[in-house]
Design a protein around this motif. Structure first.
Motif, PDB file in Angstrom:
ATOM      1  N   ASP A   1       0.838  -1.208   0.000  1.00 27.04           N
ATOM      2  CA  ASP A   1       0.000   0.000   0.000  1.00 27.04           C
ATOM      3  C   ASP A   1       0.870   1.254   0.000  1.00 27.04           C
ATOM      4  OD1 ASP A   1      -2.637  -1.282   2.219  1.00 27.04           O
ATOM      5  OD2 ASP A   1      -2.168  -1.634   0.094  1.00 27.04           O
ATOM      6  N   LEU A   2       1.914   1.224   0.785  1.00 31.87           N
ATOM      7  CA  LEU A   2       2.795   2.392   0.851  1.00 31.87           C
ATOM      8  C   LEU A   2       3.507   2.607  -0.469  1.00 31.87           C
ATOM      9  CD1 LEU A   2       3.951   4.672   2.567  1.00 31.87           C
ATOM     10  CD2 LEU A   2       5.719   3.106   3.372  1.00 31.87           C
ATOM     11  N   GLN A   3       3.923   1.516  -1.092  1.00 30.64           N
ATOM     12  CA  GLN A   3       4.586   1.645  -2.397  1.00 30.64           C
ATOM     13  C   GLN A   3       3.642   2.259  -3.408  1.00 30.64           C
ATOM     14  OE1 GLN A   3       5.896  -2.320  -3.325  1.00 30.64           O
ATOM     15  NE2 GLN A   3       8.012  -1.854  -2.832  1.00 30.64           N
ATOM     16  N   ARG A   4       2.409   1.774  -3.407  1.00 32.28           N
ATOM     17  CA  ARG A   4       1.426   2.299  -4.365  1.00 32.28           C
ATOM     18  C   ARG A   4       1.200   3.777  -4.125  1.00 32.28           C
ATOM     19  NH1 ARG A   4      -1.564  -2.437  -4.599  1.00 32.28           N
ATOM     20  NH2 ARG A   4      -2.681  -1.928  -2.691  1.00 32.28           N
ATOM     21  N   ALA A   5       1.102   4.132  -2.838  1.00 32.59           N
ATOM     22  CA  ALA A   5       0.815   5.535  -2.510  1.00 32.59           C
ATOM     23  C   ALA A   5       2.040   6.420  -2.701  1.00 32.59           C
ATOM     24  CB  ALA A   5       0.341   5.630  -1.062  1.00 32.59           C
ATOM     25  N   GLY A   6       3.220   5.870  -2.470  1.00 32.26           N
ATOM     26  CA  GLY A   6       4.423   6.688  -2.483  1.00 32.26           C
ATOM     27  C   GLY A   6       5.072   6.846  -3.840  1.00 32.26           C
ATOM     28  N   LEU A   7       4.796   5.909  -4.761  1.00 31.06           N
ATOM     29  CA  LEU A   7       5.351   6.032  -6.110  1.00 31.06           C
ATOM     30  C   LEU A   7       4.417   6.883  -6.940  1.00 31.06           C
ATOM     31  CD1 LEU A   7       6.517   2.397  -6.937  1.00 31.06           C
ATOM     32  CD2 LEU A   7       7.944   4.369  -6.478  1.00 31.06           C
ATOM     33  N   SER A   8       4.987   7.672  -7.817  1.00 35.09           N
ATOM     34  CA  SER A   8       4.144   8.553  -8.621  1.00 35.09           C
ATOM     35  C   SER A   8       4.728   8.736 -10.014  1.00 35.09           C
ATOM     36  CB  SER A   8       4.020   9.917  -7.935  1.00 35.09           C
ATOM     37  OG  SER A   8       3.415  10.856  -8.789  1.00 35.09           O
TER      38      SER A   8
END
Lengths: 197, 1132
Positions: A60-67
């Motif tokens: 979840d953090l990876q999804r939210a933190g990558l852009s």
């Protein structure tokens, strides 16, 4: 380094104590398949034995933190953090004249007007990366010119010592120095030339 | 008019509007990539890379950008050359011979054949049309070079002599009729040509017959400065490409392959007796700017591949076959580009094109301008070359040329002086030069006279003769001069000489004369006006500066360029006093009143420069907008205006974004997309619109691009929208990412060198990798991120994004040290998104942990926790950060902190899978033990024991722990038993400790029976050592000795299996036995086995003599001595 390539090359087995590192198989154009040898290093083992992966949170953090977007930073934010935001594309490219280069280096505190009238490199206060060899060459040329001027002035004023000539020359020189230039004070410390607003 | 002309000549209007073609980077990374060759179908690029430590040949897929070694010979390989049909690759390998062997690899079959010949060192090779190979090599270390022809026969490679000549860089025309090369000469008799040679300045050309070279050697002497090298033919044989080293760019006194290379080509007619005409030799076509350093041209079907050096590494680049200047640019287009170009090397490239057709006074003017630029760039060889061309025009120009040659030579010598290489010789040459210059005195032409005086002044200045140097300078009357070059030199001399003498008035007068000189262009007058103003106000406060400017304004012609600059600067001084609106109005008035484009450009540059230094955002915006709006898209200057506009307005938009003024930000981003082709503008617009809560972005773009659905911008936007909304389900994510990548590949035809596209590509491949763990996706992501990083040099926003993502990618594939470098660099820039910041800190911590920087890893995890504390939206990630902090504190030996963090994690594990709870309990128990909380540790271990016994739990253990479930179970059992033993021991419960160790032993013995692993044998020895320690603690020395002996038996087996002569554990056991026997109260004489072992080990340590074993050696010596004394075998 974990080499992407052949699948199933690496298998980890935890050990209670420090594990032994074996050589990883080399990835070639045609994959080789070694026996299921265990490869581990101490930190990987510890990570797997003494911590909780929290896979879902991690994902979840990876999804939210990558852009796919850039980081919306302003020049002010970058400069406040001590970084260089980059110059505006106003200046002509190519080598600058020596005096323009020197002014820039003085203001960026990479070079300073020393007490003895010469220019010196001041890497400890420099705020920008630079090529020390090129800057050294520039300073050598400029200082050589200054020495020639001082000798000339001394010839024009017989009986005056070289030190006196340099001092007098420096006094005049500093008055015409670019605002914000780095100058060595009489106490030996480096300061910045302030101009009245 | 121009767009119409463009259509008439078949050139799309867009191509007319675009500038010079810049080299397109194909490879990226910190290592060097060179000698690239594109496959005939354009799908693969072959090149040499040093990224693995060796020189290896790599292949890169054009479709994905991912690259990998083509093969691994475990040795250096270089000089890859594709056969004409693209099925084979020749190269030079050092696998069998350190001096190099020719090898040929069949790319389909993957087989390799080499010409293994210890007598020859193979260096370079080239294909012939009949699929044989011309191989350049030498016999022996100091032998001469020679060409051999190698035939690829079924039985192997067979070489025969072809040409005995020292040469380099052979190239064969595609029809096999001609051989071109660089002749070499030995520079030392006794040293081989491979080590000491001089290359000819020109190429040699020889016709090839059935049996080899025939006929005379033709010399191809290009009319260019410097030396020629690396010839290569186009695939159709119509052009000969080569590298020209034009100038001594590294200032070592020679022009050679160590200097910057520039690519050129000349037409080649294979059927003619002289394939390159004298006209072609007189005007080779320059393909790359001399601001680049490009070499090894490799023309392919549609592109020119080259190796260029930029930013500290070599990489492969691609250009159109015709080079940087698009075909079809006529004189008016070249002059338009020249007027607005700010890059001196690009200007020279354009001027070189114009020179090909310039005649008469126009030619002279162009030559003088080129000479001036080369002098300014310190390119002395080029300056001399064009000066000689000037001299050939005759009359006063030849006199001028003679003087200029003196100046050029003087400067070249002085540049060497900087490196301390010349002394007396420099002075002697300077004196000779002065004598020659003085002979020029008294002539009629004012410019020639002035030039002689200026050069004389410069030489005298260098010699330290300040008085005569000043006199020579002051003798020059600028008003009488007509040649811009001379006027510029005058300005240069004045600045160099008068300022150190503090002759401010003299310098100001010189600048003033130039700022108003009719012989100079408007742009030059404006530049001197700025120099005058800068000098006038230098070092003064605002009030004084203003007074000076007022005084100057009153004394100049109100219509002059100088007056214009003074007026501009006067307004800009008020900007510092906070009168922005008044200044803006004044400057706009000035702008409107003056239509001259040079004046307008100067005003804008000065205004924006001042505004930037004072953070006057609105002024920057207004003038950048005014400039770009006043230029049509087909004007060359428009590109520079767009670049400035983009930077200024994007900054403005981001400031508004950060102030949460989304509407304003959106408006500015939109403005950027209208005025420029910035992809970042589109991204900003999309994000701002979405943040405003509007969902109509897709619809808006569909309407905007309804008439051009294949527009690369639209393709990029579509890919971006898909990327930002990737579905969570892995298969759907992968599909969507692939669709988006397909759109990007199409958009790449126009935007391959855009950081936005490369970053987005990397991002999509990265996301694919995270769900599928497909290594090719990781490679693809890496390749595009690296390209993006290079392209983001001047874009800090993208630089931050790429550094983050590159670091995260490398962390996820286990390249921790490489990731650490990126993440630490990223950490120097601010974060705007808390989640991105948290992800960064956790990744940073993990990389530090794996790089043996455990305490720093813990610090990063603690910083992550503090970030979570102050950011409510991150609260759900607290367990993750707590767990990482616990682990890193444990690894760093900070047990109390580790225990505190582990306890906090425990609260978040209710209902968690058993595997999670198990690893948590083990970590917590280890921390508790370290913090002397033995009882707490035992409770955790009891719970862990129950979990391990539950088969359901093993299924939920760490994902990467694949393999035999029994192995996994037993491993955890071992850990639990080991920790229990330590806990009991710490609590003084020795019997329980012993039982725990015995249980551990049992598990190990069971594993050994199933699969004998060295590691387990060593562990068993450790267990025996532990049991021995416990026996000592309960004073059962015989039992202790038995355990020690059992441990030593295990050590014997381990050392034999692993071939290890000494191990700490073995030493500890033997010394413990010795101590027990000699100093403990264990009854009985020392066993013979003990003495034997002591003697053996002592002998081993004596042989190995490592400082590490010094203490052990001393102790063993003591023990042995005591044993022998007691046995009466040493004289006391």
């Amino acid at each position: 380094m974990m080499v992407p390539g052949c699948a199933s090359l690496v298998r980890l087995r935890a050990a209670a104590g420090p594990a032994v590192l074996w050589l990883a198989s080399v990835v070639t154009g045609a994959c080789i398949r070694p026996p299921p040898v265990i490869i581990a290093d101490r930190h990987t083992v510890l990570e797997q034995q003494a911590s909780v992966p929290f896979d879902q949170l991690q994902q979840d953090l990876q999804r939210a933190g990558l852009s796919p977007a850039p980081v919306p930073l302003t020049r002010g934010q970058v400069e406040a953090a001590g970084g260089e935001a980059g110059a505006l594309p106003l200046q002509p490219e190519g080598p600058e004249p020596d005096d323009v280069q020197l002014d820039r280096l003085l203001v960026r505190r990479c070079v300073g007007e020393a007490l003895d009238g010469t220019l010196v490199q001041t890497p400890q206060t420099c705020t920008t990366p630079l090529d020390p060899q090129r800057v050294g060459s520039l300073l050598e040329r400029t200082n050589r010119n200054r020495w020639q001027v001082w000798h000339f002035l001394q010839q024009q004023r017989p009986g005056t010592s070289l030190q006196e000539v340099r001092k007098a020359w420096r006094q005049v020189h500093l008055e015409g120095l670019v605002c914000g230039a780095q100058v060595q004070g009489s106490d030996g410390r480096w300061g910045v030339r302030e101009c009245a607003r | 008019m121009r767009p119409l002309l463009a259509l008439v000549f078949g050139l799309p209007a867009a191509a007319w509007a675009q500038g010079l073609s810049q080299p397109e980077r194909l490879t990226a990374g910190a290592a060097d990539q060179l000698l690239g060759q594109l496959a005939p179908d354009g799908e693969r690029l072959y090149f040499v890379s040093s990224r693995g430590g060796l020189s290896q040949i790599f292949v890169q897929q054009s479709r994905t950008g991912a690259s990998e070694p083509l093969f691994d010979d475990q040795a250096d390989a270089t000089w890859p050359r594709l056969s004409p049909d693209g099925t084979k690759l020749l190269y030079i390998s050092r696998h069998g011979d350190a001096a190099g062997d020719l090898c040929v690899r069949d790319l389909t079959a993957g087989t390799r054949r080499c010409l293994e010949d210890r007598q020859h060192a193979d260096l370079q090779a080239v294909w012939m049309p009949d699929a044989s190979v011309l191989l350049l090599g030498r016999q022996g270390l100091h032998g001469d070079l020679e060409l051999r022809r190698v035939h690829l026969e079924p039985s192997g490679l067979r070489a025969e002599p072809f040409l005995q000549e020292n040469l380099s860089g052979p190239a064969v025309s595609p029809d096999g009729r001609w051989l071109v090369y660089v002749p070499l000469q030995r520079s030392e008799r006794s040293v081989g040509v491979s080590f000491a040679a001089e290359a000819a300045e020109e190429l040699a050309l020889v016709r090839l017959g059935a049996r080899g070279p025939q006929g005379p050697r033709l010399r191809l002497r290009m009319e260019l400065p410097g030396v020629t090298g690396q010839p290569a033919f186009s695939l159709d044989g119509r052009y000969l490409y080569f590298t020209q080293y034009l100038n001594d760019t590294n200032f070592d006194g020679r022009i050679d392959g160590n200097d910057h290379g520039v690519l050129f080509r000349v037409p080649f007619d294979s059927r003619a007796a002289s394939p390159v005409t004298s006209a072609a030799l007189a005007a080779p076509e320059q393909l790359t700017s001399a601001g680049w350093n490009c070499q090894y041209p490799s023309p392919s079907r549609g592109r020119l591949i080259a190796t260029c050096a930029a930013h500290g590494s070599l990489d492969i680049y691609a250009l159109p076959l015709e080079g940087s200047v698009p075909e079809g640019w006529d004189e008016s287009k070249l002059r338009d580009e020249l007027r607005s170009s700010q890059d001196p090397w690009e200007r020279l490239l354009l001027q070189g094109r114009l020179l090909r057709s310039a005649r008469g006074p126009a030619r002279a003017a162009l030559l003088l301008e080129m000479i001036r630029q080369h002098l300014g760039l310190r390119e002395h060889a080029s300056a001399a070359f064009y000066t000689r061309q000037l001299g050939s025009l005759g009359g006063e120009l030849s006199k001028m040329a003679e003087i200029l040659l003196h100046l050029i030579d003087h400067r070249r010598q002085e540049r060497l002086l900087d490196r301390g290489q010349l002394g007396e010789r420099f002075v002697a040459r300077a004196q000779e030069r002065l004598a020659a210059l003085r002979q020029r005195r008294g002539g009629a032409d004012a410019d020639v006279q002035a030039l002689a005086a200026l050069v004389e002044s410069e030489v005298l200045d260098a010699l330290g003769q300040e008085g005569p140097a000043l006199a020579a300078l002051r003798a020059v009357q600028p008003a009488a001069l007509r040649v811009p070059l001379v006027l510029h030199l005058y300005g240069e001399r004045a600045r160099e000489q008068l300022r150190p003498h503090h002759d401010r008035q003299g310098l100001l007068a010189a600048y003033r004369a130039l700022a108003t000189h009719a012989a100079l262009s408007t742009a030059d007058r404006l530049a001197f006006s700025r120099a005058l103003v800068r000098e006038l106000v230098r070092g003064q406060g605002r009030g004084e500066a203003k007074a000076q400017l007022e005084g100057l304004r009153a004394s100049v012609d109100a219509d002059s360029d100088l007056a214009f600059i003074v007026e501009t600067e006067r307004w800009l001084l008020d900007l510092a006093a906070g009168q922005e609106e008044r200044v803006r109005e004044g400057l706009f008035e000035l702008y409107r009143a003056h239509k001259d484009p040079d004046r307008r450009r100067a005003l804008i540059a000065a205004t924006i420069g001042h505004a930037a230094s004072l953070d006057s955002d609105s002024l920057m915006y207004q003038f950048a907008n005014t400039w770009v709006s006043g230029l049509s898209r087909d004007q060359a200057e428009r590109r520079y205006a767009e670049r400035l506009y983009r930077q200024v307005v994007m900054e403005r938009a981001y400031v508004q974004w950060n102030d949460a003024r989304m509407g304003d930000a959106r408006g500015n981003f939109f403005g950027v997309t209208l005025q420029t082709d910035s992809l970042e503008g589109h991204i900003g617009f999309i994000e701002a619109r979405l943040r405003e809560g509007q969902q109509d972005v897709e619809e808006q773009y569909k309407r905007r691009f309804a008439d051009r659905p294949e527009d690369p911008v639209y393709l990029f936007v579509r890919a971006y929208l898909m990327a930002r909304a990737l579905p969570p389900e892995p298969a759907a994510l992968d599909r969507t990412a692939q669709e988006a990548l397909a759109l990007l590949r199409k958009a790449a035809s126009a935007y391959s060198q855009r950081v936005e596209l490369q970053h987005l590509w990397g991002y999509l491949a990265h996301r694919r990798y995270l769900v599928g763990r497909d290594s090719t996706a990781a490679q693809e992501a890496m390749a595009h991120y690296l390209l993006a990083l290079d392209l983001a040099r001047d874009n800090v926003r993208y630089r931050a994004a790429v550094l983050s993502q590159l670091g995260l990618l490398q962390e996820s594939i286990g390249n921790f040290r490489a990731a650490l470098e990126r993440l630490e660099e990223r950490g120097k820039l601010p974060f705007s998104d808390p989640q991105a910041h948290l992800l960064h800190l956790l990744a940073l911590g993990r990389c530090r942990f794996h790089a043996n920087r455990e305490a720093e890893a813990a610090a990063a995890a603690e910083e992550a926790l503090r970030l979570i504390e102050r950011t409510p939206e991150l609260a759900r990630y607290r367990p993750l950060a707590l767990d990482r902090a616990a682990l890193y504190h444990l690894a760093a030996g900070a047990y109390a902190q580790a225990l505190a963090r582990y306890r906090a994690v425990g609260a978040h594990l209710a209902g968690a899978p058993g595997g999670y709870r198990l690893t948590h309990l083990l970590g917590r128990a280890a921390a508790a033990l370290g913090a002397d909380q033995g009882a707490e540790a035992l409770n955790d271990l009891a719970e862990a024991g129950r979990l391990v016994a539950d088969p359901q739990v093993t299924r939920t253990l760490h994902r990467s722990m694949l393999g035999d479930p029994q192995d996994i179970l037993s491993t955890y059992q071992l850990i639990i038993d080991g920790l229990r033993a330590r806990a009991y021991r710490g609590l003084g419960q020795m019997e329980q400790a012993r039982q725990a160790l015995q249980a551990r032993r049992q598990v190990l013995q069971g594993r050994l029976r199933r699969r004998p692993l060295d590691e387990d044998v060593l562990e068993l020895a450790r267990v025996e050592a532990g049991l021995a320690g416990l026996a000592v603690a309960r004073r059962d020395l015989p039992a202790a000795i038995e355990h020690v002996r059992a441990g030593l038996r295990r050590m014997d087996a381990w050392m034999q299996q692993t071939g290890t002569p000494v191990h700490e554990l073995g030493l500890a056991l033997i010394m413990a036995w010795g101590d027990l026997r000699l100093f403990g109260s264990a009854a009985g004489p020392p066993e013979a086995e003990l003495e034997r072992r002591l003697t053996e080990v002592y002998g081993t340590l004596a042989r190995l003599r490592s400082p590490r074993w010094a203490e052990a050696r001393a102790r063993l010596a003591l023990q042995l001595a005591l044993i022998r004394l007691r046995a009466g075998r040493i004289q006391s």
